[in-house]
Design an enzyme around this catalytic site. Structure first.
Site, mmCIF file in Angstrom:
data_model
loop_
_atom_site.group_PDB
_atom_site.id
_atom_site.type_symbol
_atom_site.label_atom_id
_atom_site.label_comp_id
_atom_site.label_asym_id
_atom_site.label_seq_id
_atom_site.Cartn_x
_atom_site.Cartn_y
_atom_site.Cartn_z
ATOM 1 N N ASN A 111 -29.618 -18.161 -12.918
ATOM 2 C CA ASN A 111 -30.277 -19.131 -12.714
ATOM 3 C C ASN A 111 -31.767 -18.858 -12.562
ATOM 4 O O ASN A 111 -32.156 -18.190 -11.473
ATOM 5 C CB ASN A 111 -29.990 -20.161 -11.722
ATOM 6 C CG ASN A 111 -30.464 -21.614 -11.760
ATOM 7 O OD1 ASN A 111 -31.473 -21.702 -11.133
ATOM 8 N ND2 ASN A 111 -30.186 -22.674 -12.551
ATOM 9 N N CYS A 142 -35.738 -28.424 -10.961
ATOM 10 C CA CYS A 142 -35.760 -28.705 -9.624
ATOM 11 C C CYS A 142 -36.614 -29.770 -9.042
ATOM 12 O O CYS A 142 -37.757 -29.221 -9.052
ATOM 13 C CB CYS A 142 -35.894 -27.206 -8.748
ATOM 14 S SG CYS A 142 -35.539 -27.553 -6.983
HETATM 15 C C1 LIG Z 1 -27.281 -27.260 -2.507
HETATM 16 C C2 LIG Z 1 -27.413 -27.245 -3.692
HETATM 17 C C3 LIG Z 1 -28.403 -26.132 -4.417
HETATM 18 C C4 LIG Z 1 -28.682 -26.178 -5.686
HETATM 19 N N1 LIG Z 1 -29.647 -25.113 -6.053
HETATM 20 C C5 LIG Z 1 -29.783 -25.253 -7.249
HETATM 21 C C6 LIG Z 1 -30.329 -23.970 -8.025
HETATM 22 O O1 LIG Z 1 -30.811 -23.222 -7.360
HETATM 23 N N2 LIG Z 1 -30.927 -24.183 -9.255
HETATM 24 C C7 LIG Z 1 -30.373 -25.109 -10.154
HETATM 25 O O2 LIG Z 1 -30.608 -25.163 -11.418
HETATM 26 N N3 LIG Z 1 -29.592 -26.223 -9.685
HETATM 27 C C8 LIG Z 1 -29.429 -26.289 -8.333
HETATM 28 N N4 LIG Z 1 -28.785 -27.270 -7.913
HETATM 29 C C9 LIG Z 1 -28.063 -28.283 -8.969
HETATM 30 C C10 LIG Z 1 -26.562 -28.094 -9.241
HETATM 31 O O3 LIG Z 1 -26.438 -26.681 -9.924
HETATM 32 C C11 LIG Z 1 -26.130 -29.170 -9.887
HETATM 33 O O4 LIG Z 1 -26.937 -29.400 -11.274
HETATM 34 C C12 LIG Z 1 -26.083 -30.625 -9.485
HETATM 35 O O5 LIG Z 1 -25.945 -30.539 -7.749
HETATM 36 C C13 LIG Z 1 -25.070 -31.664 -10.142
HETATM 37 O O6 LIG Z 1 -24.033 -31.261 -10.087
HETATM 38 P P1 LIG Z 1 -22.728 -31.626 -8.898
HETATM 39 O O7 LIG Z 1 -22.786 -33.145 -8.820
HETATM 40 O O8 LIG Z 1 -21.341 -30.948 -9.484
HETATM 41 O O9 LIG Z 1 -23.080 -30.839 -7.752
HETATM 42 C C14 LIG Z 1 -28.214 -27.236 -6.477
HETATM 43 C C15 LIG Z 1 -27.500 -28.412 -6.143
HETATM 44 C C16 LIG Z 1 -27.108 -28.427 -4.393
HETATM 45 C C17 LIG Z 1 -26.101 -29.539 -4.112
#
Ligand SMILES: Cc1cc2nc3c(=O)[nH]c(=O)nc-3n(C[C@H](O)[C@H](O)[C@H](O)COP(=O)(O)O)c2cc1C
Length: 317
Positions: A111, A142
């Site tokens: 990523n 983000c």
């Molecule tokens: C603690 C945390 C850190 C994350 N860091 C990134 C990141 O570095 N890059 C990114 O594209 N998405 C990041 N995300 C987003 C997740 O990859 C994902 O798109 C989002 O949490 C929705 O999915 P979920 O409901 O299954 O968690 C992050 C999410 C969380 C909760």
């Protein structure tokens, strides 16, 4: 670059999927960036070799400390985070974190984050020359940083430009990750497809907020954060369904998936693969449990190939 992952067991349903740019993964389940660290943290609990792919935490050109704490707060059926893309920088990632994955037969997707177009390009150039990287996921979504990220992902012209520039300098498959924090996600999806994206992943987190009523202060130092977890699943599913109808490149569903039934819903509306995020914090084996659950469902329903199942929604009720 074409990477074919290991062969399917002839007695089990065929699980391999092509997620674009010639990248074939052995099953449609991968980790969502930022929720599985750089893999090592999960190795004692989760059989990483079972995964279709790992998408690692976002990397930038230079190391980033992220936002000051508090930067995580639990919410009903989810969590808010404002990590702010803490990471060691691409060079240290390659030297210290990437070699861990050599022992596994899985796709490693990195990523990528940049504050400027030039930074995105520099990170992509470095990763494109690196053995052991099988694909890129470009984070233009983000919500927790002041510059870059979502600024690119909410403007169709900027989303086009960053995708086009990146596609011009790499042979790696490029997945562009979209934000739900827009009026019409399909406009952005069409824009990145036109710019040459190999695949689209969605959704990143939804911007939210939480207040401590005793102190009358926000819970997060950043005030707002990104909402993830089961609370966002219906929104993510609706957006994936909409985008699948508007583009012809593979769409990867992410948002609130905690079990096989959730993953199957995304695949029925047309997601070629799914990413598991916040669920990893509750159950470090969530990804493997979901793979097992999908296989069980296929066996019970006589589905012999995952590709026959994807996009089989009957819209009329
Ligand atoms: C603690 C945390 C850190 C994350 N860091 C990134 C990141 O570095 N890059 C990114 O594209 N998405 C990041 N995300 C987003 C997740 O990859 C994902 O798109 C989002 O949490 C929705 O999915 P979920 O409901 O299954 O968690 C992050 C999410 C969380 C909760």
């Amino acid at each position: 670059m074409i990477r074919k992952m290991n062969l399917n067991d002839p007695c089990k349903p065929k699980m391999a999927v092509n997620i674009g740019g010639g990248l074939i993964i052995k099953n449609p389940v991968m980790t969502a960036s930022g929720t599985f660290g750089y893999g090592e943290e999960y190795a004692p609990y989760c059989d990483i070799n079972r995964l279709g792919a790992v998408i690692v935490k976002g990397v930038s050109l230079e190391p980033r400390a992220g936002n000051p704490p508090p930067r995580i707060i639990e919410t009903p059926c989810g969590m808010l985070n404002a990590i702010g893309l803490e990471n060691p920088g691409v060079k240290i990632f390659i030297k210290e974190r990437l070699p861990f994955f050599k022992q596994f037969d899985i796709a490693v997707i990195v990523n990528v984050f940049g504050e400027t177009l030039d930074e995105y390009k520099q990170v992509v150039e470095i990763l494109s020359d690196t053995e052991g990287v099988h694909g890129l996921e470009i984070n233009i979504s983000c919500p927790n940083v002041k510059k870059g990220g979502i600024v690119f992902g909410t403007d169709p012209d900027m989303a086009y430009e960053v995708t086009k520039e990146i596609k011009g300098i790499t042979d790696l498959p490029v997945i562009v990750k979209l934000t739900p924090n827009v009026t019409d996600v399909c406009v952005i999806a069409e824009s990145v497809q036109e710019a040459g994206a190999d695949a689209i992943s969605l959704i990143n987190t939804l911007t939210g907020m939480s207040v401590d009523i005793e102190q009358r202060k926000p819970h997060l130092k950043n005030i707002t954060g990104g909402l993830s977890g089961p609370a966002i699943k219906p929104v993510a599913l609706r957006m994936v369904w909409q985008v699948v109808k508007r583009v012809n490149i593979p769409v990867i569903g992410v948002g609130g998936i905690t079990g096989a039934r959730d993953a199957l819903e995304f695949m029925i509306v047309g997601a070629r693969a799914v990413q598991i995020g916040t669920a990893n914090f509750i159950n470090p084996c969530a990804t493997v449990d979901i793979i097992d659950g999908i296989e069980d469902y296929f066996e019970k329903n006589n589905i012999t190939d995952v590709n026959e199942f994807i996009g089989t929604l009957h819209e009329e009720r």
